[in-house]
Design an enzyme around this catalytic site. Structure first.
Site, short mmCIF file in Angstrom:
data_model
loop_
_atom_site.label_atom_id
_atom_site.label_comp_id
_atom_site.label_asym_id
_atom_site.label_seq_id
_atom_site.Cartn_x
_atom_site.Cartn_y
_atom_site.Cartn_z
N GLU A 33 -66.37 43.58 5.14
CA GLU A 33 -64.85 43.11 5.12
C GLU A 33 -63.91 44.23 4.69
OE1 GLU A 33 -64.64 40.34 6.07
OE2 GLU A 33 -66.52 39.42 5.89
N GLY A 34 -62.67 43.94 5.27
CA GLY A 34 -61.62 44.96 5.12
C GLY A 34 -60.84 44.68 3.74
N PHE A 35 -59.82 45.75 3.49
CA PHE A 35 -59.16 45.77 2.50
C PHE A 35 -58.39 44.32 2.18
CE2 PHE A 35 -55.27 48.00 0.20
CZ PHE A 35 -56.14 48.07 -1.22
N ASN A 36 -57.76 43.85 2.81
CA ASN A 36 -57.12 42.71 2.52
C ASN A 36 -57.68 41.33 2.54
OD1 ASN A 36 -54.28 43.58 2.11
ND2 ASN A 36 -54.83 44.64 4.22
N HIS A 270 -45.83 45.16 12.01
CA HIS A 270 -47.17 45.74 11.71
C HIS A 270 -47.86 45.45 13.18
CE1 HIS A 270 -51.40 44.50 10.66
NE2 HIS A 270 -51.24 45.95 10.49
N ARG A 272 -51.21 45.80 14.75
CA ARG A 272 -52.66 46.18 14.66
C ARG A 272 -53.38 46.48 15.82
NH1 ARG A 272 -57.26 46.62 13.17
NH2 ARG A 272 -58.53 45.37 11.71
N PHE A 371 -53.92 41.81 7.10
CA PHE A 371 -52.89 42.99 6.70
C PHE A 371 -51.57 42.40 6.84
CE2 PHE A 371 -50.37 46.60 7.20
CZ PHE A 371 -51.01 47.58 6.56
C1 LIG Z 1 -61.30 42.72 13.37
C2 LIG Z 1 -61.06 42.51 11.75
O1 LIG Z 1 -59.86 42.79 11.43
C3 LIG Z 1 -59.77 42.73 9.92
O2 LIG Z 1 -58.47 43.46 9.48
P1 LIG Z 1 -57.07 42.91 9.33
O3 LIG Z 1 -57.43 41.18 9.04
O4 LIG Z 1 -56.19 43.29 10.04
O5 LIG Z 1 -56.88 43.74 7.94
P2 LIG Z 1 -57.61 44.51 6.87
O6 LIG Z 1 -58.74 43.75 6.32
O7 LIG Z 1 -56.92 44.90 5.83
O8 LIG Z 1 -58.39 45.88 7.75
C4 LIG Z 1 -57.54 46.34 8.59
C5 LIG Z 1 -57.23 47.89 7.72
O9 LIG Z 1 -57.06 48.83 8.69
C6 LIG Z 1 -55.93 49.78 8.44
N1 LIG Z 1 -54.76 49.20 8.84
C7 LIG Z 1 -54.54 48.35 9.61
N2 LIG Z 1 -53.11 48.37 10.21
C8 LIG Z 1 -52.67 49.38 9.32
C9 LIG Z 1 -51.23 49.70 9.11
O10 LIG Z 1 -50.41 49.14 9.84
N3 LIG Z 1 -51.19 50.81 8.51
C10 LIG Z 1 -52.06 51.54 7.73
N4 LIG Z 1 -51.87 52.28 7.08
N5 LIG Z 1 -53.32 50.90 7.73
C11 LIG Z 1 -53.43 49.95 8.82
C12 LIG Z 1 -56.00 49.40 6.66
O11 LIG Z 1 -57.12 50.41 6.17
C13 LIG Z 1 -56.41 48.07 6.73
O12 LIG Z 1 -56.93 47.86 5.36
C14 LIG Z 1 -60.79 43.22 9.16
O13 LIG Z 1 -60.99 42.70 7.91
C15 LIG Z 1 -62.20 42.63 9.62
O14 LIG Z 1 -63.24 43.43 8.98
C16 LIG Z 1 -62.44 42.97 11.19
O15 LIG Z 1 -62.37 44.35 11.33
#
Ligand SMILES: C[C@@H]1O[C@H](OP(=O)(O)OP(=O)(O)OC[C@H]2O[C@@H](n3cnc4c(=O)[nH]c(N)nc43)[C@H](O)[C@@H]2O)[C@@H](O)[C@H](O)[C@@H]1O
Length: 412
Positions: A33-36, A270, A272, A371
């Site tokens: 799982e990712g950060f958010n 944003h 992605r 995010f």
């Molecule tokens: C496809 C899915 O996407 C989900 O991601 P999603 O909800 O966008 O959002 P997150 O769970 O945060 O994962 C995306 C990660 O990618 C980087 N990232 C994405 N957009 C940006 C941006 O605009 N700026 C910066 N600095 N970093 C960014 C950042 O490390 C962020 O925590 C994941 O949690 C799932 O595991 C899976 O990969």
């Protein structure tokens, strides 16, 4: 509670009966799982600890950050064992529920936890929803193994000496409140670790959204990250809190109406990319079509500047910015130096991006990205008009009238 490393807001806690010693709740999330999404899991566990504290003193031990799939900056050393204070304002978190960093827990309680539960689904799934939880055999091979001395080892955020005294798999299908009687009555351990805590369900959102938002409001970004964001806003985007009407107060006192915030004179996007192109290809536009959509927003709001937050590789981001340049649009990105990146880490840069997006006059996000969702919430907290927040890019095939994100109203 003499431990100075235990952050807690004194007036937020009930009077404990001195006969009850403090207990500790630790947790972790599925490694993929990712950060958010992890931030969402925090809100659930924090609420569980808040409700536990109505009857017993519990402290939430914050799981160190690290080794996330998306943190791909290879220029800096392996990003692991990062404490929460690096990203969030711990005193703000503590105004919601008592919390402590993992390192401080180790200092206080040693390199171990007494009980460890691996949350899993029920074998065979379910046909009708009913709340239940049961300690049982592991459905899948668990990511823990027993040592010769009987203790249990696992990943534990990269802390190699950390062990659990006792390990169990537990099938659950339950709201977080159901974990409260289990933790209070069924087990007596002083320290309990719940792994796969993302399977804990918050509660029906209609009834629970106030509780969810309270936890969410307490997740204030760390001051040094906000300062960098503010400096960038001022320097490049003519944006500051006074003119934008986005001044922060202590979150417990802060209550804004939609439309109170004005935001800086720029649009934030944003965008992605990377794994999203595979996960949600239909809803992610090509660079050309994305630029077209952005231009439409800029025209509508009579703005000339774009702030771009993206995980796209540099060349792709440049290409996108060049398309906009042809229409005299200047695009800004927050790009730290290597030294700053070492200090901030990928997570810190992501937060600065989110922070700057949260302060824009208008925000456009990416389809179902957590995010993006966290930016929506930040803007609800600041008091933006909802039409300036709940926008997203449409995929090429979807057309420009694609369904926009659900408005997720803040509740106090
Ligand atoms: C496809 C899915 O996407 C989900 O991601 P999603 O909800 O966008 O959002 P997150 O769970 O945060 O994962 C995306 C990660 O990618 C980087 N990232 C994405 N957009 C940006 C941006 O605009 N700026 C910066 N600095 N970093 C960014 C950042 O490390 C962020 O925590 C994941 O949690 C799932 O595991 C899976 O990969």
């Amino acid at each position: 509670h003499s431990n100075e490393n235990l952050y807690q807001a004194k007036d937020n806690l009930p009077d404990y009966s001195p006969s009850k010693p403090t207990r500790y709740l630790l947790y972790d999330v599925n490694p993929g799982e990712g950060f958010n999404l992890r931030r969402d899991v925090y809100m659930r566990v924090a609420n569980l600890v808040k409700f536990l504290n109505e009857d017993e003193p519990w402290v939430l031990v914050l799981p160190p950050w690290g080794r996330l799939y998306h943190w791909q900056s290879h220029e800096i050393p392996l990003q692991s064992k990062i404490s929460w204070k690096h990203f969030f304002d711990i005193n703000s978190l503590a105004l919601h529920a008592p919390v402590m960093e993992f390192e401080d827990y180790i200092k206080a309680m040693g390199n171990k936890v007494e009980r460890l539960f691996y949350l899993q689904r029920f074998k065979g799934g379910w046909t009708k929803w009913e709340e239940k939880m049961e300690i049982c055999d592991c459905v899948e091979e668990p990511r823990y193994h027993q040592l010769a001395n009987g203790k249990w080892r696992g990943q534990f955020f990269g802390y190699e000496d950390f062990v659990a005294d006792k390990f169990d798999c537990m099938s659950t299908q339950a709201y977080l409140l159901t974990f409260k009687p289990f933790l209070m009555k069924n087990i007596t351990a002083r320290s309990v670790f719940l792994d796969r805590a993302e399977s804990m369900i918050h509660g029906q959102y209609s009834e629970w959204s106030r509780e969810w938002w309270t936890a969410r409001r307490s997740m204030v970004f760390a001051k040094p990250l906000r300062d960098i964001g503010d400096k960038f806003r001022k320097e490049f985007l003519d944006s500051d809190d006074i003119s934008d009407k986005t001044e922060l107060e202590v979150w417990t006192n802060m209550k804004r109406n939609h439309g109170d915030a004005k935001g800086g004179p720029y649009i934030a996007l944003h965008f992605r990319r990377k794994d999203y192109l595979y996960a949600h290809g239909k809803e992610v536009p090509s660079l050309e079509i994305a630029a077209k959509q952005v231009l439409k927003y800029l025209k509508k709001y009579n703005l000339k500047k774009l702030f771009l937050a993206t995980d796209a590789p540099n060349e792709e981001a440049e290409e996108f910015m060049n398309i906009l340049k042809k229409s005299q649009i200047k695009t800004y990105r927050y790009r730290p130096s290597i030294d700053n990146l070492k200090e901030l880490k990928d997570g810190g840069v992501a937060i600065i991006d989110q922070y700057i997006c949260a302060h824009a006059r208008v925000f456009i996000g990416s389809y179902v990205s957590t995010f993006t969702f966290r930016i929506h919430e930040e803007r609800e907290i600041l008091g933006f008009k909802q039409e300036a927040t709940f926008n997203r890019l449409c995929g090429d095939e979807e057309g420009e009238e694609c369904e926009q994100p659900t408005k997720w109203d803040i509740k106090y």
